[in-house]
Design a protein around this motif. Sequence first.
Motif, short mmCIF file in Angstrom:
data_model
loop_
_atom_site.label_atom_id
_atom_site.label_comp_id
_atom_site.label_asym_id
_atom_site.label_seq_id
_atom_site.Cartn_x
_atom_site.Cartn_y
_atom_site.Cartn_z
N LYS A 222 0.80 -1.23 0.00
CA LYS A 222 0.00 0.00 0.00
C LYS A 222 0.83 1.28 0.00
N ASN A 280 -15.35 4.75 -4.39
CA ASN A 280 -15.36 3.52 -3.59
C ASN A 280 -16.48 2.59 -4.04
N LYS A 298 -6.63 1.49 -3.25
CA LYS A 298 -5.40 2.29 -3.26
C LYS A 298 -4.24 1.61 -4.01
N GLN A 301 -5.00 1.64 -7.75
CA GLN A 301 -4.83 2.97 -8.33
C GLN A 301 -3.35 3.34 -8.47
N ARG A 302 -2.56 3.05 -7.43
CA ARG A 302 -1.12 3.32 -7.51
C ARG A 302 -0.49 2.57 -8.67
N ASP A 327 -5.68 14.63 -4.90
CA ASP A 327 -5.86 13.40 -4.13
C ASP A 327 -5.31 13.58 -2.71
N ARG A 329 -4.29 11.35 -0.70
CA ARG A 329 -3.35 10.31 -0.30
C ARG A 329 -1.95 10.58 -0.86
N LEU A 332 -0.45 8.31 -3.70
CA LEU A 332 -0.95 8.51 -5.06
C LEU A 332 -0.43 9.81 -5.66
#
Length: 377
Positions: A222, A280, A298, A301-302, A327, A329, A332
């Motif tokens: 992650k 989500n 996550k 997407q990464r 974003d 996060r 990302l």
Amino acid sequence: MDFLQLKQEIIEYSKTIGIDKIGFASASVFDELKSRLIRQQELGYQSGFEEPVIEKRTNPELLLPQAKSIIAIALAYPSKLKDAPRSSKEERRGIFCRASWGEDYHHILRDRLQKLEAFIAEKVPEAKMKSMVDTGELSDRAVAERAGIGWSGKNCAIITPEFGSYVYLGEMITNIPFEPDTPIEDQCGSCTACLDACPTGALVQGGQIDAQKCVGFLTQTKGFLPEEYRTKIGNRIYGCDSCQTACPKNKRIDFHFHEEMEPDPEVVKPLLKPILSISNREFKETFGPLAGSWRGKKPIQRNAIIALGHFKDKTAIPELTMVLKEDPRPVLRGTAAWALGRIGDQQAISILEEAVEREKDEEVLEEIVKGLTMLQP
């Protein structure tokens, strides 16, 4: 009771409920495996997803008192995608590994094991049983190897004579003393195709893997992906099949026995850009049924951002810019900055320079600097 007859009845019944291969093994301690696991632990080769207590992974009696036997099952899954959509210059696609095609295999195998348990309980009401799939304490591969399902290949997968390594594995510990089956002799010989094909050199040697380097593991983490692995991932957004597709034993192997394993081509080979802004709810509806969704959106997407960087997709600059700007996060945002640098468009320089002024997170700033460095003449 005639356990030989019961064993044969179980084998016959297994065929009627969609179990492609079944084997029986003793429940004695896996001594050789124990030694290997201790060594793996010492070398730091474990993924961290495993059961941490080695005794539980190697001693069935700790999981089911008075354990006498283990029943191993295997279900073959498809290896070829029918009507696969093509990736184009403006519509780049990612790929989920074959083990994540169709419905989550954990559910499929648990269903088969539950049916098997019910059948045995009807025949032997006093029988004790404990079933597990993948996330259980025992090593699925060690059990399958002992039960004669297949041999443990140099790629650390069970290879069956019938279905190659494209099989899901599960097992059931029981207190019934079944006669064990004979393990299959190793058939890898001097072949090193899987070792040669591994993108990161995670296959240290035949039968030994450094899980920390394995692309299949890396796609499930992650945090920020170590930079040396980003260029190795390509367009994989979950898992890796390189060591399987390179294996000669998997040549022309493709079975479509189970409807619930059939993949939706648009889901398992998805467009990359829409993944960056997926909600989500959309993620759950689209990817939720797959085994590859278990870590949430996550990592997917990464990995999609890294894939766009891999393709050097200039059409993705607006989407990557949006991630970098909005974003919440850091992983990302930072990965988007790296991807913009990798794409190498002149437009990306001003985007990254603007980002330096507003970004507060140290790790993201490091990634922005990496991106800018790649863009230098």
